[in-house]
Design a protein around this motif. Sequence first.
Motif, PDB file in Angstrom:
ATOM      1  N   PHE A 187      -8.677  44.649 -73.963  1.00 36.75           N
ATOM      2  CA  PHE A 187      -8.378  44.761 -72.536  1.00 36.75           C
ATOM      3  C   PHE A 187      -8.335  43.371 -71.931  1.00 36.75           C
ATOM      4  CE2 PHE A 187     -12.948  45.244 -73.128  1.00 36.75           C
ATOM      5  CZ  PHE A 187     -13.482  44.372 -72.214  1.00 36.75           C
ATOM      6  N   GLY A 188      -7.743  43.257 -70.776  1.00 42.37           N
ATOM      7  CA  GLY A 188      -7.663  41.965 -70.100  1.00 42.37           C
ATOM      8  C   GLY A 188      -6.284  41.683 -69.552  1.00 42.37           C
ATOM      9  N   GLY A 189      -5.239  42.241 -70.179  1.00 44.50           N
ATOM     10  CA  GLY A 189      -3.895  42.148 -69.620  1.00 44.50           C
ATOM     11  C   GLY A 189      -3.217  40.816 -69.837  1.00 44.50           C
ATOM     12  N   VAL A 190      -3.787  39.747 -69.296  1.00 43.60           N
ATOM     13  CA  VAL A 190      -3.235  38.401 -69.448  1.00 43.60           C
ATOM     14  C   VAL A 190      -4.353  37.493 -69.942  1.00 43.60           C
ATOM     15  CG1 VAL A 190      -1.453  38.712 -67.684  1.00 43.60           C
ATOM     16  CG2 VAL A 190      -3.702  37.847 -67.024  1.00 43.60           C
ATOM     17  N   SER A 191      -3.991  36.372 -70.533  1.00 42.93           N
ATOM     18  CA  SER A 191      -4.983  35.502 -71.177  1.00 42.93           C
ATOM     19  C   SER A 191      -6.112  35.046 -70.259  1.00 42.93           C
ATOM     20  CB  SER A 191      -4.287  34.297 -71.818  1.00 42.93           C
ATOM     21  OG  SER A 191      -3.505  33.594 -70.874  1.00 42.93           O
ATOM     22  N   PRO A 192      -5.870  34.739 -68.955  1.00 44.79           N
ATOM     23  CA  PRO A 192      -6.997  34.337 -68.107  1.00 44.79           C
ATOM     24  C   PRO A 192      -8.029  35.442 -67.898  1.00 44.79           C
ATOM     25  CG  PRO A 192      -4.922  33.632 -67.134  1.00 44.79           C
ATOM     26  CD  PRO A 192      -4.588  34.565 -68.246  1.00 44.79           C
ATOM     27  N   MET A 193      -7.652  36.711 -68.188  1.00 46.88           N
ATOM     28  CA  MET A 193      -8.560  37.831 -67.989  1.00 46.88           C
ATOM     29  C   MET A 193      -9.238  38.277 -69.276  1.00 46.88           C
ATOM     30  SD  MET A 193      -8.796  38.965 -64.756  1.00 46.88           S
ATOM     31  CE  MET A 193      -9.323  37.254 -64.614  1.00 46.88           C
ATOM     32  N   ASN A 194      -9.015  37.565 -70.364  1.00 46.25           N
ATOM     33  CA  ASN A 194      -9.725  37.855 -71.595  1.00 46.25           C
ATOM     34  C   ASN A 194     -11.229  37.786 -71.338  1.00 46.25           C
ATOM     35  OD1 ASN A 194     -11.182  36.745 -74.159  1.00 46.25           O
ATOM     36  ND2 ASN A 194      -9.308  37.681 -74.928  1.00 46.25           N
ATOM     37  N   PRO A 195     -12.018  38.736 -71.865  1.00 43.69           N
ATOM     38  CA  PRO A 195     -13.462  38.742 -71.583  1.00 43.69           C
ATOM     39  C   PRO A 195     -14.172  37.438 -71.901  1.00 43.69           C
ATOM     40  CG  PRO A 195     -12.810  40.801 -72.608  1.00 43.69           C
ATOM     41  CD  PRO A 195     -11.605  39.910 -72.662  1.00 43.69           C
ATOM     42  N   ILE A 196     -13.744  36.749 -72.963  1.00 34.77           N
ATOM     43  CA  ILE A 196     -14.381  35.480 -73.308  1.00 34.77           C
ATOM     44  C   ILE A 196     -14.092  34.431 -72.243  1.00 34.77           C
ATOM     45  CG2 ILE A 196     -14.404  33.585 -74.980  1.00 34.77           C
ATOM     46  CD1 ILE A 196     -13.813  35.641 -77.161  1.00 34.77           C
ATOM     47  N   VAL A 197     -12.846  34.400 -71.766  1.00 33.42           N
ATOM     48  CA  VAL A 197     -12.471  33.440 -70.731  1.00 33.42           C
ATOM     49  C   VAL A 197     -13.208  33.742 -69.431  1.00 33.42           C
ATOM     50  CG1 VAL A 197     -10.561  32.527 -69.351  1.00 33.42           C
ATOM     51  CG2 VAL A 197     -10.200  33.061 -71.773  1.00 33.42           C
ATOM     52  N   ARG A 198     -13.242  35.018 -69.037  1.00 33.99           N
ATOM     53  CA  ARG A 198     -13.906  35.396 -67.780  1.00 33.99           C
ATOM     54  C   ARG A 198     -15.376  34.992 -67.798  1.00 33.99           C
ATOM     55  NH1 ARG A 198     -11.542  40.744 -68.085  1.00 33.99           N
ATOM     56  NH2 ARG A 198     -13.592  41.678 -67.907  1.00 33.99           N
ATOM     57  N   ARG A 199     -16.020  35.197 -68.939  1.00 32.16           N
ATOM     58  CA  ARG A 199     -17.445  34.866 -69.036  1.00 32.16           C
ATOM     59  C   ARG A 199     -17.659  33.360 -68.899  1.00 32.16           C
ATOM     60  NH1 ARG A 199     -21.662  37.977 -71.023  1.00 32.16           N
ATOM     61  NH2 ARG A 199     -23.492  36.840 -71.756  1.00 32.16           N
ATOM     62  N   GLU A 200     -16.806  32.586 -69.533  1.00 36.94           N
ATOM     63  CA  GLU A 200     -16.936  31.133 -69.451  1.00 36.94           C
ATOM     64  C   GLU A 200     -16.681  30.629 -68.027  1.00 36.94           C
ATOM     65  OE1 GLU A 200     -17.982  28.711 -71.608  1.00 36.94           O
ATOM     66  OE2 GLU A 200     -18.709  30.519 -72.617  1.00 36.94           O
ATOM     67  N   VAL A 201     -15.728  31.262 -67.340  1.00 37.86           N
ATOM     68  CA  VAL A 201     -15.443  30.868 -65.955  1.00 37.86           C
ATOM     69  C   VAL A 201     -16.667  31.111 -65.075  1.00 37.86           C
ATOM     70  CG1 VAL A 201     -14.096  31.415 -63.898  1.00 37.86           C
ATOM     71  CG2 VAL A 201     -12.941  31.131 -66.100  1.00 37.86           C
ATOM     72  N   LEU A 202     -17.302  32.282 -65.210  1.00 36.03           N
ATOM     73  CA  LEU A 202     -18.495  32.567 -64.411  1.00 36.03           C
ATOM     74  C   LEU A 202     -19.610  31.575 -64.738  1.00 36.03           C
ATOM     75  CD1 LEU A 202     -18.873  36.464 -64.223  1.00 36.03           C
ATOM     76  CD2 LEU A 202     -17.839  34.894 -62.593  1.00 36.03           C
ATOM     77  N   SER A 203     -19.738  31.221 -66.002  1.00 34.61           N
ATOM     78  CA  SER A 203     -20.752  30.249 -66.396  1.00 34.61           C
ATOM     79  C   SER A 203     -20.489  28.893 -65.746  1.00 34.61           C
ATOM     80  CB  SER A 203     -20.770  30.108 -67.923  1.00 34.61           C
ATOM     81  OG  SER A 203     -21.706  29.126 -68.327  1.00 34.61           O
ATOM     82  N   HIS A 204     -19.245  28.471 -65.732  1.00 34.36           N
ATOM     83  CA  HIS A 204     -18.891  27.182 -65.121  1.00 34.36           C
ATOM     84  C   HIS A 204     -19.140  27.204 -63.614  1.00 34.36           C
ATOM     85  CE1 HIS A 204     -16.736  24.801 -68.305  1.00 34.36           C
ATOM     86  NE2 HIS A 204     -16.961  25.949 -68.918  1.00 34.36           N
TER      87      HIS A 204
END
Length: 224
Positions: free
Chosen positions: A127-144
């Motif tokens: 799930f995620g639809g587009v690469s910026p919404m990949n769960p790994i990316v989303r988690r890293e963004v929140l961490s940053h």
Amino acid sequence: MLTYHRIQSIQDPHFRSLHELLGTIFPPEEVLAYDLWAEPLQDPGIHVYVALKEEAVVGATEYRYYPDMRVAMTDFTIIGKPALGIGRFLLTNREKDLKRLAEQSGTEPIGMFAEVYDPYRAVSHEFGGVSPMNPIVRREVLSHIGYRRLDLTYVHPSWEHTGEAVSELDLCFLPRSEELDAIPAALVVEFLTTYYSALPNKPQAWLDMIQQLRSREEVRLLAL
């Protein structure tokens, strides 16, 4: 140029596009059915905004502020297309609006909650639809951004109203003070019972989690 547009009715011409985007980004148990949005959107405390580019919905965010608890909640942030600056646009506009809401209520926020998938526990990453919404990316963004993970085994009731427990997520908190290493467990209980009051079918795992929280004084904030 992006436009920040609030949706307050399922009759809004942009709501269908928003709901379709939700279904693209999130798994079914995280998406409220189309018709069931009618009442929440009329709640003045629930803020649903879309990012419009030439009248097309390219992103969205939902959030709320609880002045009695002095905390906010980010329900979701969606980027529908990459390389348009949508994430930054939604973040800055949300921060401005939350600041306005806090000032209107005469309160000073403690911080903001958010849920995020743990891609290292999730069965599927499709799930995620587009690469910026990949769960790994989303988690890293929140961490940053500065979010921290609450030290508890977290579950929440399914938004499909099935009464099932949804796991593989972490409950996170963005403290206003970087020196804050824990928050009161009573605050977490009050927030979760208020936030999920709209879902009548609570799974036993969720009830057990709340009961365990009631026996604690505080919940540590860990690295995300």
